[in-house]
Every structure is written in structure tokens, then in C-alpha cells.
Scaffold this active site. Structure first.
Site, short mmCIF file in Angstrom:
data_model
loop_
_atom_site.label_atom_id
_atom_site.label_comp_id
_atom_site.label_asym_id
_atom_site.label_seq_id
_atom_site.Cartn_x
_atom_site.Cartn_y
_atom_site.Cartn_z
N GLU A 169 -6.17 -10.38 -1.95
CA GLU A 169 -7.05 -10.16 -0.78
C GLU A 169 -8.52 -10.02 -1.19
OE1 GLU A 169 -5.60 -6.99 1.76
OE2 GLU A 169 -3.51 -7.50 1.36
N GLU B 163 0.81 -1.24 0.00
CA GLU B 163 0.00 0.00 0.00
C GLU B 163 0.84 1.27 0.00
OE1 GLU B 163 -2.90 -0.50 3.13
OE2 GLU B 163 -3.63 -2.38 2.28
O1 9MR Z 1 -8.17 -7.69 7.96
C1 9MR Z 1 -7.09 -7.14 8.69
C2 9MR Z 1 -7.56 -6.66 10.06
O2 9MR Z 1 -8.04 -7.74 10.82
C3 9MR Z 1 -6.41 -5.95 10.76
O3 9MR Z 1 -6.90 -5.40 11.97
C4 9MR Z 1 -5.84 -4.85 9.89
C5 9MR Z 1 -4.64 -4.18 10.54
O4 9MR Z 1 -3.58 -5.08 10.71
O5 9MR Z 1 -5.45 -5.37 8.63
C6 9MR Z 1 -6.49 -5.99 7.90
O6 9MR Z 1 -5.96 -6.51 6.71
C7 9MR Z 1 -5.59 -5.55 5.73
C8 9MR Z 1 -4.36 -6.07 5.04
O7 9MR Z 1 -3.34 -6.31 5.96
C9 9MR Z 1 -3.88 -5.08 3.99
N1 9MR Z 1 -4.93 -4.76 3.05
C10 9MR Z 1 -6.21 -4.36 3.63
C11 9MR Z 1 -6.66 -5.41 4.65
C12 9MR Z 1 -8.04 -5.05 5.21
O8 9MR Z 1 -7.97 -3.86 5.93
#
Ligand code: 9MR
Length: 368
Positions: free
Chosen positions: A279, A164
Site C-alpha cells: 500500500e 493490521e
Molecule cells: O483508503 C481506504 C479508504 O478509502 C477507506 O475509507 C478505508 C476504510 O475502508 O480504508 C482505506 O484503506 C486502508 C486499507 O484498507 C488498509 N490500510 C490502510 C489504508 C488507508 O487507511
């Protein structure tokens, strides 16, 4: 569906399963409880690997989740267990127990495990605020990537190295998201991260991962242009980048930019890069409430996406961000105004297939 290996399904020595889960060390938590045919042997064969993200706590708490993963997928990716927030309790320290437990579950069930993610602007523990110079930032980045990638060398074969980088509002193709890393290292933290990862595991597939690349509205088009610019910059500088990850957190009410996405992926292939969907899920908060209609719209949108990204050539892998609606981030991030449960993933809350799974089967070349 065959029970997966190494998920406790019954109590031991008068201890309830819940107590066991609370108290036992990670290895014991996943002790063999259900011998029998390996799910790997009976799960469907596919031309393109299908995987799903999973959180260890959910896996421990619900045997249906492990069974669904082992019986449907050929890979998993930890939701957060490989992020700094989970791995790095203090400077110089690493807490690998949770990630190791997931790696163990994967190995025991013949699943590959992807790595997510080495460098991200988010999910950083508080102590990283103490990093206050270029030298300290480079030292921390190097220590982290070398340690984590080396530990899983040969076990994690594909890493989201930098996650990101492109801001949500990319006004210029050169815009990059500010982060701890950019504050002290400028943009050079990106090539640096890829180079350190390549040194730590020369055989690993190194991936640049981002979201909101998939739609045709002006904001996503600008984001895609900046993503494309970054990819070209890295390739022009001979940075060891092997693949691009499209997260594909789809906005259910928006139209996928089929032509734009297809030509973007064709260009990646033309430049020798593989493409992964990393994802996938669908934010359905603005879709009509009736379940059948909603599921059909979700499946149709996933079909549009997968048609676009597979037109230029096969995906390297397709992963959804979770497998069951019961374990998803969408209810927190995009709840419905009518309070009805979200339905973002291929299996419902009771692990029943939805049309989304049929589309995955179709585009991963599932054999009967
Ligand atoms: O789904 C994930 C959530 O449970 C966590 O709290 C968050 C922070 O670590 O990250 C979410 O996953 C993200 C991923 O790491 C990167 N792309 C977006 C995902 C959804 O927010």
C-alpha cells in the site's frame, strides 16, 4: 497511453456518460468503448510486478485512471470493494457487483487482481454487532472466507487474509489489536482465517499485512517486534502463511530504518516467506511546500524504503495505494496545514509522472 478496454469513454444512444454511469448495471458500465491495441501489450515489462489500488467509483468517473492503470501496472487491488463494508449488506448476504466489476476491468486489460482484505478489525457493517458468541463469530468468519475466496479462486491469486493485527502501541511482542474477532475467538481467529482460506483456495498466496513496520523510532520498532513475533507464532504452528505484506504508508518526515528493515525482510526470506509492498504512498503533510523539493524528498524516501526491502531478495510485488494524487486517502487523513494539495503518489493530479514513478521503475526492473 492506450485507452483501456471496458471503460466507457463516450455517450451511447443519446444518454450521457454520466447518466449511463448512474443507471446501468455494473457489467454494462464497463462495456467495451475503446477497442484498439490492448494496453497490456504495450505497457512496460518489469521484473517485479507493479500494481495500484483503485476504487470502482473513481475508475468509472475518470477514463484517465483506467488508462494509467492499464498502461503502467500489471495488477490492481480494490481499495474497499472486497471489504465487509462493501461486500456484506446483511447477514448471510453477499453483494459482489462492485468487486466483480473491478475483476472484469482487470481481466479485460490483462491485469492480475489482489484481494484486500478478508479479516480486519475495521470496515465492518453494523449488523456484525449482532455477532455475540464464539460459535456465531466462527460461523460468520467461515462463511465469509469460504464464499469470497471460492468465488475468486483462480482469479485472485494473492489475498490479504488478516489485516493490521498489531496495535499502534505494542508494549509487548505478544500484544494484538482488539477486534470483534478477538473478542469472541481470542487470537485463534488469525490461524483459523488462514486455514479456512487455504482450504477454499489451496493455490492462493496467503498474506499477513500491516503498517508502521518501516521506521526506526521506538514505537515502530515495537510494532515490528510484535509483527515478527506473530509471524513466527504462525509459522511455528504450521499455519499456511506464504507472504508478509508491508503496507508502507510512509511518514514523509521520518527516516526509514534501513538496517532494521533489511534484516527483518532477510529473516522473512530465510523462513521461506515472500515479501510484498502492498500500500505504498507518502504522507507529505510535514514536508516543505515547493513541489519540486517535495517530490524529490518523497522519491528519495521511497528509494530508501525499496533499497532496504529489496536488499535481501526481490519483492514478490510492489503496489501503491492509488496511482494518481487525485485519488488518494492522504488528503483526508493527512491534509497539509498550508492547504496545498498532497502529493503522495507516483502520478500527479493530472496523471503526469513524478520522480516517485522513476523510483518504482528502477526497483521493479522496468525494461526500456
Ligand atoms: O483508503 C481506504 C479508504 O478509502 C477507506 O475509507 C478505508 C476504510 O475502508 O480504508 C482505506 O484503506 C486502508 C486499507 O484498507 C488498509 N490500510 C490502510 C489504508 C488507508 O487507511
Amino acid at each position: 497511453m492506450t485507452a483501456p478496454r471496458h471503460i466507457p469513454t463516450s455517450s451511447k444512444r443519446g444518454v450521457t456518460r454520466r447518466q449511463l454511469l448512474r443507471t446501468a448495471p455494473a457489467a454494462a458500465l464497463l462495456a467495451l468503448a475503446s477497442p484498439g491495441a490492448r494496453a497490456a501489450a504495450i505497457r512496460p515489462r518489469r521484473k517485479i510486478p507493479y500494481g495500484a489500488a483503485v476504487a470502482l467509483d473513481d475508475l468509472r468517473g475518470d477514463p484517465r485512471l483506467g488508462a494509467a492503470l492499464a498502461g503502467t501496472c500489471s495488477q490492481i487491488v480494490p481499495v474497499s470493494e472486497l471489504k465487509w463494508s462493501e461486500l456484506r449488506p446483511a447477514p448471510g448476504q453477499f453483494a459482489f457487483e462492485k468487486a466483480d466489476a473491478l475483476a472484469g476491468f482487470a481481466a479485460d486489460n490483462g491485469l492480475a487482481m489482489r484481494g484486500h482484505t478478508l479479516v480486519w478489525y475495521a470496515a465492518l457493517p453494523d449488523w456484525t454487532k449482532e455477532i455475540d458468541s464464539e460459535a456465531a463469530a466462527e460461523r460468520a468468519l467461515r462463511e465469509h472466507i469460504e464464499t469470497v475466496v471460492s468465488r475468486y479462486r483462480g482469479r485472485i491469486r494473492s489475498w490479504d487474509v488478516v489485516n493490521e493485527v498489531i496495535p499502534d502501541e505494542a508494549h509487548q511482542p505478544t500484544d494484538r489489536r482488539p477486534s470483534l474477532w478477538s473478542r469472541y475467538l481470542g487470537e485463534r481467529y488469525i490461524p483459523l482465517a488462514f486455514r479456512i482460506a487455504a482450504e477454499a483456495d489451496p493455490k492462493a498466496q496467503l498474506v499477513l499485512n500491516d503498517y508502521d513496520i518501516e521506521f526506526g523510532d521506538p514505537r515502530c520498532r515495537r510494532k515490528r517486534a510484535a509483527f515478527r513475533h506473530l509471524i513466527r507464532q504462525l509459522q511455528d504452528a504450521d499455519v499456511p502463511i506464504h507472504a508478509v505484506g508491508l503496507q508502507c504508508h510512509l511518514h514523509g518526515e521520518m527516516a526509514v530504518d534501513r538496517a532494521g528493515l533489511e534484516s527483518f525482510v532477510a529473516e522473512l526470506h530465510g523462513n521461506g516467506l515472500k515479501c510484498l509492498v502492498t500500500e505504498l504512498d507518502v504522507m507529505d503533510q510535514h514536508l516543505p511546500a515547493p513541489v519540486q523539493r517535495r517530490d524529490a524528498l518523497v522519491a528519495a524516501q521511497v528509494g530508501e524504503l525499496l533499497a532496504a526491502v529489496t536488499a535481501p531478495g526481490p519483492l514478490d510485488a510492489l503496489l501503491t495505494w492509488g496511482i494518481s494524487d487525485r485519488y488518494s486517502w492522504i488528503p483526508y487523513a493527512a491534509p497539509r496545514a498550508d492547504k496545498r494539495p498532497n502529493r503522495p503518489l507516483p502520478l500527479d493530479r493530472e496523471f503526469q509522472r513524478k520522480p516517485f514513478m522513476d523510483v518504482i521503475d528502477q526497483f521493479t526492473g522496468r525494461e526500456a
